[in-house]
Design a protein around this motif. Sequence first.
Motif, PDB file in Angstrom:
ATOM      1  N   VAL A 154       0.809  -1.233   0.000  1.00 32.64           N
ATOM      2  CA  VAL A 154       0.000   0.000   0.000  1.00 32.64           C
ATOM      3  C   VAL A 154       0.839   1.279   0.000  1.00 32.64           C
ATOM      4  O   VAL A 154       0.556   2.189  -0.791  1.00 32.64           O
ATOM      5  CB  VAL A 154      -1.033  -0.001   1.145  1.00 32.64           C
ATOM      6  N   PRO A 155       1.866   1.428   0.849  1.00 31.15           N
ATOM      7  CA  PRO A 155       2.619   2.693   0.814  1.00 31.15           C
ATOM      8  C   PRO A 155       3.265   2.962  -0.544  1.00 31.15           C
ATOM      9  O   PRO A 155       3.296   4.104  -1.005  1.00 31.15           O
ATOM     10  CB  PRO A 155       3.688   2.514   1.898  1.00 31.15           C
ATOM     11  N   HIS A 156       3.748   1.922  -1.223  1.00 33.41           N
ATOM     12  CA  HIS A 156       4.364   2.070  -2.538  1.00 33.41           C
ATOM     13  C   HIS A 156       3.309   2.403  -3.592  1.00 33.41           C
ATOM     14  O   HIS A 156       3.530   3.230  -4.466  1.00 33.41           O
ATOM     15  CB  HIS A 156       5.106   0.794  -2.926  1.00 33.41           C
ATOM     16  N   LEU A 157       2.169   1.752  -3.487  1.00 32.25           N
ATOM     17  CA  LEU A 157       1.054   2.027  -4.393  1.00 32.25           C
ATOM     18  C   LEU A 157       0.592   3.476  -4.249  1.00 32.25           C
ATOM     19  O   LEU A 157       0.387   4.172  -5.245  1.00 32.25           O
ATOM     20  CB  LEU A 157      -0.104   1.072  -4.099  1.00 32.25           C
ATOM     21  N   ASP A 158       0.453   3.919  -3.018  1.00 28.88           N
ATOM     22  CA  ASP A 158       0.023   5.296  -2.774  1.00 28.88           C
ATOM     23  C   ASP A 158       1.037   6.306  -3.296  1.00 28.88           C
ATOM     24  O   ASP A 158       0.660   7.346  -3.839  1.00 28.88           O
ATOM     25  CB  ASP A 158      -0.248   5.524  -1.291  1.00 28.88           C
ATOM     26  N   LEU A 159       2.310   6.008  -3.144  1.00 29.14           N
ATOM     27  CA  LEU A 159       3.345   6.902  -3.661  1.00 29.14           C
ATOM     28  C   LEU A 159       3.292   6.953  -5.185  1.00 29.14           C
ATOM     29  O   LEU A 159       3.360   8.031  -5.780  1.00 29.14           O
ATOM     30  CB  LEU A 159       4.722   6.442  -3.184  1.00 29.14           C
ATOM     31  N   ALA A 174      -5.919   1.611  -6.407  1.00 24.83           N
ATOM     32  CA  ALA A 174      -5.147   2.261  -7.460  1.00 24.83           C
ATOM     33  C   ALA A 174      -6.071   2.869  -8.507  1.00 24.83           C
ATOM     34  O   ALA A 174      -5.861   4.002  -8.949  1.00 24.83           O
ATOM     35  CB  ALA A 174      -4.195   1.264  -8.114  1.00 24.83           C
ATOM     36  N   ARG A 175      -7.116   2.154  -8.891  1.00 23.53           N
ATOM     37  CA  ARG A 175      -8.068   2.649  -9.893  1.00 23.53           C
ATOM     38  C   ARG A 175      -8.783   3.910  -9.390  1.00 23.53           C
ATOM     39  O   ARG A 175      -8.972   4.861 -10.131  1.00 23.53           O
ATOM     40  CB  ARG A 175      -9.084   1.554 -10.231  1.00 23.53           C
ATOM     41  N   HIS A 176      -9.142   3.907  -8.114  1.00 30.66           N
ATOM     42  CA  HIS A 176      -9.805   5.065  -7.525  1.00 30.66           C
ATOM     43  C   HIS A 176      -8.871   6.281  -7.508  1.00 30.66           C
ATOM     44  O   HIS A 176      -9.290   7.397  -7.795  1.00 30.66           O
ATOM     45  CB  HIS A 176     -10.277   4.729  -6.113  1.00 30.66           C
ATOM     46  N   ARG A 177      -7.606   6.059  -7.187  1.00 35.04           N
ATOM     47  CA  ARG A 177      -6.650   7.161  -7.094  1.00 35.04           C
ATOM     48  C   ARG A 177      -6.279   7.718  -8.472  1.00 35.04           C
ATOM     49  O   ARG A 177      -5.902   8.870  -8.592  1.00 35.04           O
ATOM     50  CB  ARG A 177      -5.408   6.715  -6.337  1.00 35.04           C
ATOM     51  N   LEU A 178      -6.390   6.879  -9.506  1.00 35.91           N
ATOM     52  CA  LEU A 178      -6.082   7.305 -10.874  1.00 35.91           C
ATOM     53  C   LEU A 178      -7.322   7.133 -11.747  1.00 35.91           C
ATOM     54  O   LEU A 178      -7.307   6.468 -12.772  1.00 35.91           O
ATOM     55  CB  LEU A 178      -4.918   6.493 -11.454  1.00 35.91           C
TER      56      LEU A 178
END
Length: 124
Positions: A38-43, A73-77
């Motif tokens: 998660v931290p890497h995905l968020d970054l 990831a889809r929600h963030r992008l």
Amino acid sequence: MRFEPLPLTRHLRVRRDRGHTVLELHGEIDIAAAGEIVPHLDLATADPDARVVIDLTHITFFDLSGLRLLHRARHRLADGHLQLVCVHPLTLRVLRVTGLTRLLPPWPSLDSALTAPGSRSGPA
């Protein structure tokens, strides 16, 4: 704001390729692995204009925690700069049953995801 690189986990390799950040997941993607990822995905998805590819080619197990990572990831992008690479039949079945393939159609290879026209979600 400057971000310090996070130490990578045994479940994730991150690299740049053709203007994209590639998150290559490895091994069993369960609740423990997801917590490390998660931290890497968020970054990687912090910039809404980021171009990210999640590569599931090297996974051996993928449960609800993995689905949550993809949804996150889809929600963030949400503008479509996220692509998924997946060929494993059981994982593809889970993605289809949950409807995630409608939001994030999988590509058959990393190269096809990176060279797609517009490099947006899913095949043209």
